[in-house]
Design a protein around this motif. Structure first.
Motif, short mmCIF file in Angstrom:
data_model
loop_
_atom_site.label_atom_id
_atom_site.label_comp_id
_atom_site.label_asym_id
_atom_site.label_seq_id
_atom_site.Cartn_x
_atom_site.Cartn_y
_atom_site.Cartn_z
N ALA A 394 0.83 -1.20 0.00
CA ALA A 394 0.00 0.00 0.00
C ALA A 394 0.87 1.26 0.00
O ALA A 394 0.55 2.25 -0.68
CB ALA A 394 -0.93 -0.01 1.20
N LYS A 395 1.95 1.24 0.73
CA LYS A 395 2.85 2.40 0.78
C LYS A 395 3.53 2.61 -0.57
O LYS A 395 3.71 3.76 -1.01
CB LYS A 395 3.89 2.21 1.88
CG LYS A 395 3.31 2.29 3.28
CD LYS A 395 4.36 1.97 4.33
CE LYS A 395 3.78 2.00 5.73
NZ LYS A 395 4.75 1.58 6.76
N HIS A 396 3.89 1.52 -1.24
CA HIS A 396 4.50 1.67 -2.56
C HIS A 396 3.55 2.34 -3.54
O HIS A 396 3.96 3.25 -4.29
CB HIS A 396 4.91 0.29 -3.11
CG HIS A 396 6.29 -0.13 -2.71
ND1 HIS A 396 6.54 -0.86 -1.58
CD2 HIS A 396 7.50 0.13 -3.28
CE1 HIS A 396 7.85 -1.07 -1.47
NE2 HIS A 396 8.45 -0.48 -2.49
N TYR A 397 2.30 1.93 -3.54
CA TYR A 397 1.37 2.53 -4.50
C TYR A 397 1.07 3.98 -4.15
O TYR A 397 0.85 4.81 -5.06
CB TYR A 397 0.11 1.68 -4.62
CG TYR A 397 0.35 0.51 -5.54
CD1 TYR A 397 0.27 0.65 -6.92
CD2 TYR A 397 0.75 -0.73 -5.04
CE1 TYR A 397 0.54 -0.41 -7.78
CE2 TYR A 397 1.03 -1.80 -5.88
CZ TYR A 397 0.93 -1.63 -7.25
OH TYR A 397 1.21 -2.67 -8.10
N ALA A 398 1.07 4.31 -2.87
CA ALA A 398 0.93 5.72 -2.50
C ALA A 398 2.11 6.52 -3.03
O ALA A 398 1.93 7.64 -3.55
CB ALA A 398 0.84 5.83 -0.98
N MET A 399 3.31 5.96 -2.94
CA MET A 399 4.49 6.64 -3.46
C MET A 399 4.44 6.75 -4.98
O MET A 399 4.71 7.82 -5.55
CB MET A 399 5.77 5.90 -3.04
CG MET A 399 7.05 6.56 -3.56
SD MET A 399 8.56 5.60 -3.24
CE MET A 399 8.33 4.22 -4.38
#
Length: 411
Positions: A394-399
């Motif tokens: 989830a953090k990767h896609y936010a980035m």
């Protein structure tokens, strides 16, 4: 004296036997050691950059007419939001032990950087990003008439799978990770199927035989359950249908026409069958080329400004959409084991508009945002990957979305 000489002779003979065994089994011992220590904190980054040195691997030569992307360096955004809280982008890259990051915008490399020994001319293990390359090859094989239809059963091409969980399963269901075959994909579980498979790979044993050992768990085409061996079966179909190795077919149909800058390596078993599900070792720039190819719906423009259709347009469209309820992204889809949607070996992120991605364990990504003409490639050696409480995906896609928005706003 005779007894002493006899004992010495026996000792020397034993030593010779040991030395011979070490020479004969050195490769297996090297592979086993690499497999056992693959994700160790102090070894993981180097292991991911040298997998093809420890295991059997076929070589895919660089294109005879390499075509580099133009370079227009620009800074990344400093922050991105995750669950309404700001995160520092550089800190996140450090936390995930990023080894390489490349951003391609409008066909230009606007950001490229390497860490932990990675470099422009080095090949990094793909893990499951290889699945998307295999999907491209399947689309080409259908266009060329080697495979008649994805409605056919995989056992029409691979009779060795008769009697296994794959008997009678459509190619389409295998492409969509809906084969119905039972498989434990938990990399944190030592006894999981995927880790058993990894150990089998370390010993170079037949990947085909392992695939044929799996059994049916559900009705095919009804439930999305990520089974890496599904892609191995697609590789088996391709090699039987085309009469070529995956490496040769990839070289001819993708590596050469796309002007790949660097050679690649594809891990293989002792029989020469490639690890279709995740064994490619590719440079960051050449990973980006698959992303750019799919962003442009399978078309490619070469050094002479000639445009050709490399992967059929309709195949790209069909590959990057969910065409059944069990493949649709959603937090509570009862017919899926994932919140993400799925196409033909491509992930459809939760909350996506037109984005799609290739993903590999330990945070390997080819992220594609077509309407923004943007591709992001990330290689990582995140030794904390199996800690699910940290919500890495989830953090990767936010980035990724923050980077896409950042470069969109700069236009």
């Amino acid at each position: 004296m005779k007894k002493t000489l006899s004992l010495k002779g026996i000792g020397l003979g034993f030593l010779i036997v040991i030395l011979v065994l070490l020479v004969v089994y050195q490769k297996n011992l090297t592979r086993l050691y690499t497999a056992v220590t693959l994700y160790d904190k102090d070894k993981i980054a180097n292991n991911f950059l040298t997998m093809y040195e420890s295991f059997n691997a076929t070589v895919i030569p660089a294109s005879s007419q390499p075509l580099p992307f133009p370079v227009d360096p620009q800074p990344l955004p400093e922050l991105f939001d995750y669950e309404k809280q700001p995160m520092t982008l550089t800190t996140f890259l450090e936390d995930t032990q990023t080894t390489g990051l490349l951003v391609l915008k409008d066909g230009n490399i606007v950001y490229e950087n390497y860490w932990f020994g990675h470099a422009r001319d080095k090949q990094h293990i793909s893990f499951s990003m290889a699945k998307s390359f295999v999907s491209a090859l399947m689309g080409i094989a259908i266009e060329e008439g080697f495979v008649t239809s994805i409605e056919e059963a995989v056992t029409d091409y691979v009779p060795e799978l008769v009697g296994s969980g794959y008997e009678g399963v459509r190619i389409k269901d295998v492409l969509q990770m809906s084969s119905g075959v039972g498989f434990n994909e938990d990399y944190g579980d030592f006894n999981s199927d995927i880790n058993r498979f990894s150990r089998a790979t370390a010993f170079g044993t037949s990947l085909d035989d392992f695939s044929a050992s799996l059994v049916r768990e559900r009705e095919p085409g009804t439930y999305h359950h990520y089974v890496s061996i599904d892609t191995q079966v697609l590789g088996m179909v391709l090699t039987r249908a085309t009469g070529q190795s995956l490496s040769h077919y990839l070289s001819e149909k993708i590596w050469q026409p796309l002007g790949m800058e660097y050679k690649a390596f594809w891990l293989a078993d002792d029989d020469g069958m490639e690890l279709a599900l995740g064994g490619l070792n590719v440079s960051l720039r050449d990973y980006a080329k698959l992303g750019w190819l799919y962003l442009n719906q399978g078309t490619w423009t070469d050094n002479l400004n000639h445009t050709q259709q490399i992967v059929p347009k309709q195949w790209v469209i069909d590959s990057t959409r969910a065409d059944a309820p069990h493949l649709v992204a959603g937090e509570n889809n009862p017919a899926s084991s994932s919140s993400f949607g799925y196409g033909y070996q491509w992930w459809l992120p939760l909350g996506a508009e037109d984005e799609f991605a290739a993903q590999g364990i330990y945070d390997q990504y080819i992220y594609i945002d077509p309407d923004q003409k943007l591709v992001i490639v990330k290689n990582s050696a995140n030794y904390r990957y199996t800690d699910k409480s940290l919500n890495w995906k989830a953090k990767h896609y936010a980035m990724f979305r923050a980077i896409s928005e950042h470069f969109s706003n700069k236009q």
